[in-house]
Scaffold this motif. Structure first.
Motif, PDB file in Angstrom:
ATOM      1  N   THR A 215       0.873  -0.987   0.097  1.00 44.63           N
ATOM      2  CA  THR A 215       0.036   0.047   0.173  1.00 44.63           C
ATOM      3  C   THR A 215       0.841   1.416  -0.022  1.00 44.63           C
ATOM      4  N   ALA A 216       1.759   1.280   0.743  1.00 42.84           N
ATOM      5  CA  ALA A 216       2.787   2.430   0.803  1.00 42.84           C
ATOM      6  C   ALA A 216       3.679   2.466  -0.554  1.00 42.84           C
ATOM      7  N   ARG A 217       4.019   1.413  -1.323  1.00 45.26           N
ATOM      8  CA  ARG A 217       4.693   1.686  -2.379  1.00 45.26           C
ATOM      9  C   ARG A 217       3.836   2.158  -3.498  1.00 45.26           C
ATOM     10  N   GLU A 218       2.395   1.754  -3.474  1.00 44.95           N
ATOM     11  CA  GLU A 218       1.564   2.278  -4.268  1.00 44.95           C
ATOM     12  C   GLU A 218       1.363   3.686  -4.409  1.00 44.95           C
ATOM     13  N   ALA A 219       1.315   4.130  -2.884  1.00 49.38           N
ATOM     14  CA  ALA A 219       1.285   5.837  -2.491  1.00 49.38           C
ATOM     15  C   ALA A 219       2.574   6.333  -3.069  1.00 49.38           C
ATOM     16  N   ALA A 220       3.495   5.807  -2.992  1.00 45.45           N
ATOM     17  CA  ALA A 220       4.802   6.410  -3.759  1.00 45.45           C
ATOM     18  C   ALA A 220       4.963   6.017  -5.059  1.00 45.45           C
ATOM     19  N   LYS A 221       3.772   5.588  -5.691  1.00 40.63           N
ATOM     20  CA  LYS A 221       3.646   5.353  -7.294  1.00 40.63           C
ATOM     21  C   LYS A 221       4.897   4.385  -7.605  1.00 40.63           C
ATOM     22  N   ASP A 222       5.200   3.599  -6.560  1.00 37.47           N
ATOM     23  CA  ASP A 222       6.356   2.477  -7.019  1.00 37.47           C
ATOM     24  C   ASP A 222       5.466   1.034  -7.355  1.00 37.47           C
ATOM     25  N   TYR A 223       4.860   1.021  -8.360  1.00 32.42           N
ATOM     26  CA  TYR A 223       4.092   0.205  -8.647  1.00 32.42           C
ATOM     27  C   TYR A 223       4.532  -1.308  -8.897  1.00 32.42           C
ATOM     28  N   ASP A 224       5.938  -1.286  -9.226  1.00 34.65           N
ATOM     29  CA  ASP A 224       6.596  -2.428  -9.404  1.00 34.65           C
ATOM     30  C   ASP A 224       6.900  -3.072  -8.103  1.00 34.65           C
ATOM     31  N   GLY A 225       7.186  -2.303  -7.121  1.00 35.03           N
ATOM     32  CA  GLY A 225       7.457  -2.532  -5.908  1.00 35.03           C
ATOM     33  C   GLY A 225       6.403  -3.275  -5.028  1.00 35.03           C
ATOM     34  N   ALA A 226       5.036  -2.610  -5.356  1.00 39.07           N
ATOM     35  CA  ALA A 226       3.898  -3.067  -4.775  1.00 39.07           C
ATOM     36  C   ALA A 226       3.441  -4.320  -5.461  1.00 39.07           C
ATOM     37  N   ILE A 227       3.835  -4.617  -6.524  1.00 38.89           N
ATOM     38  CA  ILE A 227       3.557  -5.929  -7.324  1.00 38.89           C
ATOM     39  C   ILE A 227       4.201  -7.019  -6.643  1.00 38.89           C
ATOM     40  N   ALA A 228       5.547  -6.497  -6.329  1.00 37.38           N
ATOM     41  CA  ALA A 228       6.626  -7.620  -5.851  1.00 37.38           C
ATOM     42  C   ALA A 228       6.206  -7.980  -4.348  1.00 37.38           C
ATOM     43  N   ALA A 229       5.771  -7.036  -3.666  1.00 33.49           N
ATOM     44  CA  ALA A 229       5.009  -7.135  -2.384  1.00 33.49           C
ATOM     45  C   ALA A 229       3.772  -8.220  -2.278  1.00 33.49           C
ATOM     46  N   TYR A 230       2.954  -7.932  -3.313  1.00 32.85           N
ATOM     47  CA  TYR A 230       1.646  -8.691  -3.334  1.00 32.85           C
ATOM     48  C   TYR A 230       2.181 -10.084  -3.910  1.00 32.85           C
ATOM     49  N   ASP A 231       3.060 -10.252  -4.837  1.00 28.52           N
ATOM     50  CA  ASP A 231       3.533 -11.609  -5.193  1.00 28.52           C
ATOM     51  C   ASP A 231       4.059 -12.395  -4.196  1.00 28.52           C
ATOM     52  N   LYS A 232       4.754 -11.645  -3.029  1.00 29.67           N
ATOM     53  CA  LYS A 232       5.251 -12.395  -1.919  1.00 29.67           C
ATOM     54  C   LYS A 232       4.471 -12.898  -1.319  1.00 29.67           C
ATOM     55  N   ILE A 233       3.228 -12.194  -0.838  1.00 34.96           N
ATOM     56  CA  ILE A 233       2.143 -12.737  -0.088  1.00 34.96           C
ATOM     57  C   ILE A 233       1.598 -13.944  -0.710  1.00 34.96           C
ATOM     58  N   ILE A 234       1.435 -13.835  -1.923  1.00 37.13           N
ATOM     59  CA  ILE A 234       0.713 -14.870  -2.700  1.00 37.13           C
ATOM     60  C   ILE A 234       1.527 -16.369  -2.684  1.00 37.13           C
ATOM     61  N   THR A 235       2.683 -16.328  -3.022  1.00 35.62           N
ATOM     62  CA  THR A 235       3.871 -17.157  -2.976  1.00 35.62           C
ATOM     63  C   THR A 235       4.366 -17.816  -2.095  1.00 35.62           C
ATOM     64  N   ASP A 236       4.501 -16.859  -1.032  1.00 36.22           N
ATOM     65  CA  ASP A 236       5.439 -17.477   0.071  1.00 36.22           C
ATOM     66  C   ASP A 236       4.311 -17.655   1.362  1.00 36.22           C
ATOM     67  N   TYR A 237       3.273 -17.094   1.413  1.00 37.58           N
ATOM     68  CA  TYR A 237       2.146 -17.430   2.463  1.00 37.58           C
ATOM     69  C   TYR A 237       0.700 -17.743   1.863  1.00 37.58           C
ATOM     70  N   ALA A 238       0.638 -18.769   1.145  1.00 35.27           N
ATOM     71  CA  ALA A 238      -0.294 -19.183   0.276  1.00 35.27           C
ATOM     72  C   ALA A 238      -1.492 -19.369   1.115  1.00 35.27           C
ATOM     73  N   SER A 239      -1.582 -19.670   2.399  1.00 32.96           N
ATOM     74  CA  SER A 239      -2.475 -19.998   3.164  1.00 32.96           C
ATOM     75  C   SER A 239      -3.114 -18.840   4.158  1.00 32.96           C
ATOM     76  N   ALA A 240      -2.405 -17.698   3.807  1.00 34.93           N
ATOM     77  CA  ALA A 240      -2.582 -16.357   4.605  1.00 34.93           C
ATOM     78  C   ALA A 240      -3.935 -15.668   4.292  1.00 34.93           C
ATOM     79  N   ALA A 241      -4.565 -15.144   5.148  1.00 36.54           N
ATOM     80  CA  ALA A 241      -5.946 -14.605   4.986  1.00 36.54           C
ATOM     81  C   ALA A 241      -5.761 -13.343   4.058  1.00 36.54           C
ATOM     82  N   GLU A 242      -4.493 -12.901   3.870  1.00 38.78           N
ATOM     83  CA  GLU A 242      -4.263 -11.588   3.159  1.00 38.78           C
ATOM     84  C   GLU A 242      -4.355 -11.926   1.440  1.00 38.78           C
ATOM     85  N   VAL A 243      -4.053 -13.359   1.157  1.00 41.29           N
ATOM     86  CA  VAL A 243      -3.919 -13.755  -0.101  1.00 41.29           C
ATOM     87  C   VAL A 243      -5.080 -13.259  -1.137  1.00 41.29           C
TER      88      VAL A 243
END
Length: 259
Positions: A215-243
């Protein structure tokens, strides 16, 4: 003329006998002495070495005593400091007790400033600096300042705090991110959220910190950084509620990035 039997007392034998050295130790066989190493076994040589050592001590007595005094003072000083610091920490813990009670009751001004009789978190942190209690006071004071909207002060306190407890330290990094985000410093905030997520990463807290980072990276218009953070949640924490949210927000970030 009668023959004199051979007794081994020829001139050559007498010379050899004169050259043989007998050990000064009556329990040690004569053959054990090796004249090739006189400094190890010759008592005269050893005595000379001891005399040299005694002479060195006499000549350098003042220097050696000075060095000994320095060592003794250093040890005594270290022990004294250790005892003093322990007593200071005990006093600080007692002072901290009431301030934390105010903090838990959400009486933030009294928690920070004290009540006139008891010290507040600010004084405990400054007057007992270097103690465990002062370190903890920095954490409580940082949270209290953050709640009061004093974000720069919160950053100062939280940056002075450190903990061996990986959950508490990660929480402190996240709070620093919150303070920077409130000051409209999204890049700095994202960096602290990232530190929180990767400080002894775990499935319970890291996904939430990564969402805040994204969310902070999106606010900084660092969309690639935001995508990387989302990807980390999806791939590394597949069972997390945030996925589920991470997948949704990732698609949005990709659209903003023109992907």
């Amino acid at each position: 003329m009668s023959k004199i039997p051979f007794t081994g007392k020829s001139q050559q034998a007498r010379q050899q006998q004169q050259q043989r050295v007998v050990s000064t130790d009556p329990l040690q066989p004569a053959e054990a002495y090796n004249p090739e190493h006189p400094l190890l076994e010759d008592p005269d040589a050893l005595a000379a070495r001891l005399a040299d050592s005694e002479d060195f001590l006499r000549r350098n007595k003042n220097v050696l005593l000075g060095l000994l005094a320095v060592v003794v003072l250093a040890v005594a000083g270290g022990f004294g400091y250790y005892m003093w610091r322990g007593s200071q920490d005990t006093k600080a813990q007692a002072m901290l007790f009431q301030a934390v009670n105010y903090w838990e009751a959400d009486s933030l001004n009294k928690a920070l400033k004290g009540d006139g009789r008891n010290m507040g978190l600010e004084k405990v942190a400054s007057e007992y600096s270097g103690t465990d209690a002062a370190n903890l006071a920095n954490f409580y004071a940082g949270v209290a300042s953050l709640k009061k909207g004093e974000y720069k002060q919160a950053i100062d306190y939280l940056e002075d705090f450190s903990s061996d407890d990986y959950l508490v330290q990660a929480r402190a990094y996240s709070l620093l991110g919150d303070a920077h985000l409130e000051l409209n410093q999204p890049k700095e905030a994202a960096d602290f959220y990232n530190k929180a997520a990767n400080h002894n990463a775990n499935e319970f807290f890291s996904p939430g910190y990564l969402m805040k980072e994204a969310t902070a990276r999106e606010a900084a218009k660092d969309y690639d950084g935001a995508i990387a953070a989302y990807d980390k949640i999806i791939t590394d924490y597949a069972s997390a509620a945030e996925v589920t949210e991470a997948k949704e927000y990732k698609a949005r970030a990709e659209g903003l990035a023109g992907k």
